[in-house]
Design an enzyme around this catalytic site. Structure first.
Site: not given
Ligand SMILES: Cc1cc2nc3c(=O)[nH]c(=O)nc-3n(C[C@H](O)[C@H](O)[C@H](O)COP(=O)(O)OP(=O)(O)OC[C@H]3O[C@@H](n4cnc5c(N)ncnc54)[C@H](O)[C@@H]3O)c2cc1C
Length: 462
Positions: A142-143, A182, A186, A439
């Site tokens: 869920t991120g 980061v 950025e 190069h």
């Molecule tokens: C501004 C910014 C820039 C970034 N730049 C980079 C980069 O350049 N390179 C890089 O590697 N990383 C970058 N990141 C980090 C990267 O975005 C995250 O590490 C990555 O998205 C994590 O993936 P995840 O699947 O764990 O979580 P998330 O991508 O957050 O996905 C979780 C998903 O779960 C869903 N969810 C949550 N709760 C529920 C629920 N109860 N039911 C159903 N769905 C649910 C959400 O809607 C979401 O879509 C950046 C982050 C930010 C904020």
């Protein structure tokens, strides 16, 4: 929804971001029957509020800088300004193209995609849209979401998070950025390129404080040259509204004013009220705890991505998701070496690294066992052509492998692919020195650094 009430999936995934969808795609590829539950948009933070949109803004900023600086290259162009609506459209077009592609991919792998907000209802099920989705295994993905500080309310207008900054319909005249990690640097970089007067406030002694100190110092020097202001080593105390913006006060009484305050102090896990604790999943400050195979303490539940306390990067989420899928499919898996994960900060100039910092290497191997070498990009033809400056710094265990590669310079993020092979294959400087680099490329800087570390420098002084 394709399944009926009696269907038991092999894997039910809660969250369709980098971690969740990578697990879904790989598990389906390996023949598992997968349900993927997402409440918002497939692709999650990375695609919609993270990696992709920020890099699109940074690229637009790079073009603005190139227009301003074109005369240095003998090209006559004038910079007339930023059409922010057009920049946002460009960014949104990039996202929507990738979003469509990803939706097609998930459908083509026959993943059952369920749109809705899910909740863990037992060690083997998730409730969504009033229905119980059963699985032999559940993956929590869920991120994370932007964090704030006690007493600092993000209003989405003058005090904003990165989510708001990505859809801001104006270029702020001035901005205070709270946090020099980061995300903070950025945005500082992109906004400065757009014409904003930027000040970063970072409580730790350096910008990008988890990087090797040398990279932080090089970035600070470059930002100073670009006119990006920063205040280091003092923590935030309070923020208040002024007539036309926000005033920030630090612990030492210093104040800064800006049209907007971007809060970029990090992201916290999304785990509240989702049934995790009720089902006995062990947690720490909202993060789900996992072992090196991404298993929680509940045998039928795994967790990946920003929800677990590992590096918050999209490619870490991908790797963790793939690891879970392969483990559940019965393949042999190995734990991830998190030091071996490449890290890039896409500001101007870029900061890229893999392996450990010099300080960490000294802790791990002893100060007398650590050798370092710096190669200045001033000696690299391609960097000279691009008019970028920076360095490649290598950290080596004496007479042994290279355990850290730290690079600063425009486009140096692209060199992290080779750097990660060097680190992850435990290459010796002599072995890398043997490889011929094209190069004139910036990859030569990596080659030259290894030539020098192997005792046979070419375009650098002994
Ligand atoms: C501004 C910014 C820039 C970034 N730049 C980079 C980069 O350049 N390179 C890089 O590697 N990383 C970058 N990141 C980090 C990267 O975005 C995250 O590490 C990555 O998205 C994590 O993936 P995840 O699947 O764990 O979580 P998330 O991508 O957050 O996905 C979780 C998903 O779960 C869903 N969810 C949550 N709760 C529920 C629920 N109860 N039911 C159903 N769905 C649910 C959400 O809607 C979401 O879509 C950046 C982050 C930010 C904020």
């Amino acid at each position: 929804m394709a399944n009926d009430a009696s269907t038991v999936f092999d894997l039910v995934i809660l969250g369709g971001g980098s971690g969740g969808y990578a697990a879904a795609l790989r598990a389906a590829q390996l023949g598992l029957d997968v349900a993927l539950i997402e409440k918002n948009k497939l692709g999650g933070t990375c695609l919609h509020q993270g990696c992709i949109p920020t890099k699109a803004l940074l690229h637009a900023g790079e073009i603005a800088d190139q227009a301003r600086e074109s005369e240095q290259f003998g090209v006559k162009a004038t910079f007339e300004g930023i059409d922010i609506a057009a920049v946002l459209k460009y960014k949104d077009d990039v996202i929507s193209g990738l979003y469509k592609g990803l939706q097609g991919l998930v459908a083509s792998r026959k993943v059952t995609y369920i749109e809705g907000e899910g909740r863990l209802s037992s060690p083997t099920s998730v409730d969504v849209n009033g229905q119980r989705i059963e699985g032999r295994h559940v993956l929590l993905a869920t991120g994370s979401v932007p964090r704030s500080l006690p007493g600092l309310t993000i209003d989405g207008n003058r005090i904003i998070s990165s989510d708001h900054a990505l859809v801001l319909d104006r270029v702020p005249k001035s901005a205070i950025i709270l946090g020099g990690g980061v995300i903070g640097v950025e945005f500082a970089s992109a906004w400065k390129s757009f014409g904003t007067d930027v000040t970063i406030v970072e409580g730790l002694p350096h910008l990008v404080p988890v990087e090797d100190e040398n990279s932080s110092k090089l970035l600070e020097r470059a930002f100073r040259k670009r006119g990006i202001k920063f205040n280091l080593g003092t923590f935030f105390q309070s923020a208040e509204y002024t007539a036309d913006g926000v005033k920030v006060t630090l612990a030492d009484g210093k104040t800064f004013e800006g049209e907007v305050l971007l809060v970029a102090i990090g992201r916290g896990p999304v785990s509240q009220n989702l049934g995790y604790e009720e089902q006995g999943v062990a947690m720490d400050r909202g993060y789900v705890l996992v072992d090196e195979f991404m298993r929680t303490n509940v045998p039928t539940i795994s967790a990946v991505g920003d929800l677990v306390p590992t590096l918050q990067l999209a490619h870490v989420g991908f790797a963790e998701g793939i690891l879970v899928a392969e483990r559940l499919a019965g393949l042999k898996t190995v734990p991830i070496d998190y030091d071996g994960v490449p890290r890039v900060t896409y500001c101007h100039p870029e900061v890229a690294s893999v392996g450990v910092t010099e300080a960490k290497a000294k802790e791990l191997y002893g100060a007398d066992k650590v050798v370092t070498l710096k190669y200045n990009l001033a000696g690299n033809g391609r960097s000279k052509i691009l008019k970028t400056s920076g360095e490649v710094k290598l950290v080596q265990v004496r007479d042994g492998a290279v355990v850290g590669v730290h690079m600063v310079g425009d486009r140096m993020g692209e060199q992290v692919g080779e750097a990660q092979l060097i680190y992850n294959w435990e290459a010796l400087p002599t072995e890398v020195a043997q490889l011929i680099h094209a190069h004139p490329t910036q990859s030569e800087a990596l080659g030259e650094a290894h030539l020098a570390l192997a005792g046979k420098p070419l375009h650098s002084h002994d």
